[in-house]
Motif scaffolding. Structure first.
Motif, short mmCIF file in Angstrom:
data_model
loop_
_atom_site.label_atom_id
_atom_site.label_comp_id
_atom_site.label_asym_id
_atom_site.label_seq_id
_atom_site.Cartn_x
_atom_site.Cartn_y
_atom_site.Cartn_z
N LYS A 1 -0.71 -4.74 4.54
CA LYS A 1 0.75 -4.80 5.04
C LYS A 1 1.57 -4.33 3.71
O LYS A 1 0.82 -4.33 2.62
CB LYS A 1 1.00 -6.34 5.35
CG LYS A 1 1.18 -7.34 4.05
CD LYS A 1 1.88 -8.66 4.66
CE LYS A 1 1.93 -9.40 3.32
NZ LYS A 1 1.38 -10.65 3.67
N GLN A 2 2.59 -3.73 3.87
CA GLN A 2 3.34 -3.26 2.97
C GLN A 2 3.46 -4.26 1.95
O GLN A 2 4.06 -5.40 1.85
CB GLN A 2 4.85 -2.80 3.41
CG GLN A 2 5.60 -2.02 2.48
CD GLN A 2 4.97 -0.75 1.89
OE1 GLN A 2 4.88 -0.55 0.91
NE2 GLN A 2 4.66 0.21 2.85
N PRO A 3 3.00 -3.79 0.67
CA PRO A 3 2.82 -4.56 -0.83
C PRO A 3 4.30 -4.70 -1.36
O PRO A 3 5.37 -3.96 -0.94
CB PRO A 3 2.00 -3.73 -1.63
CG PRO A 3 1.43 -2.90 -0.81
CD PRO A 3 2.05 -2.66 0.10
N PRO A 4 4.61 -5.72 -2.00
CA PRO A 4 5.86 -6.04 -2.88
C PRO A 4 6.06 -4.86 -4.03
O PRO A 4 5.20 -4.00 -4.17
CB PRO A 4 5.71 -7.39 -3.40
CG PRO A 4 4.45 -7.52 -3.39
CD PRO A 4 3.54 -6.81 -2.51
N GLU A 5 7.31 -4.99 -4.22
CA GLU A 5 7.79 -3.83 -5.17
C GLU A 5 7.15 -3.59 -6.54
O GLU A 5 6.36 -2.68 -6.98
CB GLU A 5 9.26 -4.00 -5.51
CG GLU A 5 10.15 -3.24 -6.22
CD GLU A 5 9.95 -1.67 -5.31
OE1 GLU A 5 9.90 -1.46 -4.39
OE2 GLU A 5 9.68 -0.51 -6.38
N TRP A 6 6.67 -4.90 -7.03
CA TRP A 6 5.83 -5.10 -8.10
C TRP A 6 4.49 -4.36 -8.17
O TRP A 6 4.06 -4.00 -9.10
CB TRP A 6 5.63 -6.29 -8.94
CG TRP A 6 5.22 -7.38 -7.94
CD1 TRP A 6 6.12 -8.50 -7.18
CD2 TRP A 6 3.88 -7.70 -7.70
NE1 TRP A 6 5.43 -9.20 -6.50
CE2 TRP A 6 3.78 -8.74 -6.62
CE3 TRP A 6 2.67 -7.08 -8.07
CZ2 TRP A 6 2.62 -9.29 -6.34
CZ3 TRP A 6 1.57 -7.66 -7.19
CH2 TRP A 6 1.63 -8.69 -6.41
N PHE A 7 3.85 -4.34 -7.08
CA PHE A 7 2.70 -3.61 -6.65
C PHE A 7 2.74 -2.18 -6.99
O PHE A 7 1.94 -1.66 -7.56
CB PHE A 7 2.14 -3.93 -5.18
CG PHE A 7 0.82 -3.19 -4.91
CD1 PHE A 7 -0.27 -4.06 -5.30
CD2 PHE A 7 0.82 -2.01 -4.42
CE1 PHE A 7 -1.62 -3.39 -4.86
CE2 PHE A 7 -0.26 -1.54 -4.25
CZ PHE A 7 -1.48 -2.23 -4.35
N TRP A 8 3.83 -1.54 -6.56
CA TRP A 8 4.03 -0.03 -6.72
C TRP A 8 4.19 0.09 -8.23
O TRP A 8 3.74 1.17 -8.67
CB TRP A 8 5.08 0.66 -5.83
CG TRP A 8 4.78 0.29 -4.37
CD1 TRP A 8 5.41 -0.60 -3.36
CD2 TRP A 8 3.65 0.75 -3.81
NE1 TRP A 8 4.64 -0.45 -2.31
CE2 TRP A 8 3.84 0.46 -2.57
CE3 TRP A 8 2.65 1.75 -4.16
CZ2 TRP A 8 2.68 0.71 -1.48
CZ3 TRP A 8 1.67 2.21 -3.32
CH2 TRP A 8 1.74 1.62 -1.82
N LYS B 1 -6.64 -2.94 -4.13
CA LYS B 1 -6.70 -3.32 -2.85
C LYS B 1 -5.64 -4.59 -2.85
O LYS B 1 -5.60 -5.64 -3.73
CB LYS B 1 -7.93 -4.09 -2.27
CG LYS B 1 -8.82 -2.98 -2.53
CD LYS B 1 -9.93 -2.43 -1.51
CE LYS B 1 -10.79 -1.53 -1.84
NZ LYS B 1 -11.78 -1.36 -0.63
N TYR B 2 -4.70 -4.63 -2.01
CA TYR B 2 -3.57 -5.56 -1.41
C TYR B 2 -4.00 -6.21 -0.16
O TYR B 2 -3.64 -5.42 0.81
CB TYR B 2 -2.28 -5.19 -1.63
CG TYR B 2 -1.25 -6.07 -1.49
CD1 TYR B 2 -0.95 -7.20 -2.49
CD2 TYR B 2 -0.64 -6.33 -0.16
CE1 TYR B 2 -0.07 -8.05 -2.19
CE2 TYR B 2 0.49 -7.24 -0.12
CZ TYR B 2 0.59 -8.15 -1.00
OH TYR B 2 1.69 -9.04 -0.76
#
Ligand SMILES: Cc1cc2nc3c(=O)[nH]c(=O)nc-3n(C[C@H](O)[C@H](O)[C@H](O)COP(=O)(O)O)c2cc1C
Length: 244
Positions: free
Chosen positions: A166-173, A194-195
């Motif tokens: 699913k769409q990861p949070p901002e900090w992931f990017w 991987k998330y």
């Protein structure tokens, strides 16, 4: 560290060094960092001076590296299954500290003479690779650019470096942007972040260099996203923990 993304963007592999000696203050900072990292990791990283023999007259490095005087010898315990990954994680931290000190660096797995390395390798130890370090001309020479183009495959877009359910949070990017900037052997970028089920972990191939690349990528992710990454195949990212 200063702005970590600035430091990561400043870092590129440098293969030509000037004769300017590393001043005592910068050397002390490197030695302190090495001691700290060795205590944490149980590695046996060493700072080698007058180390030109490992790069001179050796056919694999012929013409690739010039002026190398200093390097970090990345030595560790052979029986530690996480040794190569640790070399990547802790070694890249050292690379970023050196970058902040205005020094150039290059990870070197193949193009140096292991036999001519001036470092201590005890009975249960091996040398995984070295990292050259020192002052460099301000910009890449045309020779360096040519060599970089030979040993550097085209970089991958961030989307090819991760998978998620699913769409990861901002900090992931932010973590992924840092992974994109990470060095890897031949720039192959073999690590996937991987998330899944709200957990971040990393996978890669089985080769020793893949493991070094994985340690490097995990450290970049940890610093970029703000947290720490457990080592090992099932290691997870822990948000807001100390990276090192
Ligand atoms: C584990 C590892 C081994 C490497 N071995 C070599 C090497 O033997 N010779 C070399 O010239 N560069 C080597 N490199 C540097 C890579 O080619 C370089 O990091 C990659 O092309 C990306 O370029 P960049 O560091 O400028 O971003 C190595 C990098 C890593 C991470």
């Amino acid at each position: 560290m200063d702005d970590i993304f600035d430091t990561m963007r400043t870092r590129v592999s440098r293969r030509s060094y000037t004769p300017t000696p590393i001043p005592a203050e910068a050397e002390a900072k490197l030695l302190d960092t090495i001691q700290y990292l060795n205590n944490k990791s149980n590695l046996h990283i060493q700072f080698v001076k007058n180390g030109e023999a490992a790069f001179k007259g050796f056919k694999k490095s012929y013409g690739m590296f010039t002026g190398v005087q200093y390097y970090f010898a990345m030595v560790g315990n052979k029986s530690d299954p996480l040794m190569y990954e640790k070399v990547g994680y802790y070694g890249e931290y050292l690379v970023l500290v050196a970058t902040e000190l205005g020094l150039g660096t290059c990870w070197v797995g193949a193009s140096f003479d292991k036999e001519a390395c001036k470092c201590d390798i005890f009975a249960n130890e091996e040398i995984a690779c070295v990292i050259t370090v020192g002052y460099t001309p301000n910009s890449l020479s045309s020779r360096e650019k040519l060599i970089a183009s030979m040993v550097k495959d085209k970089g991958k877009p961030v989307e090819d470096l991760c998978d998620y359910d699913k769409q990861p949070p901002e900090w992931f990017w932010k973590g992924m942007e840092a992974v994109r900037l990470a060095p890897s052997a031949r720039n192959r970028q073999p690590v996937k972040i991987k998330y899944y089920n709200d957990v971040v972990y990393a996978t890669t191939g089985e080769f020793n260099y893949n493991k070094i690349d994985m340690g490097i990528a995990k450290l970049h992710f940890a610093l970029g996203a703000g947290g720490s990454f457990e080592l090992g195949e099932n290691g997870r990212f822990i948000k807001d923990a100390e990276a090192i």
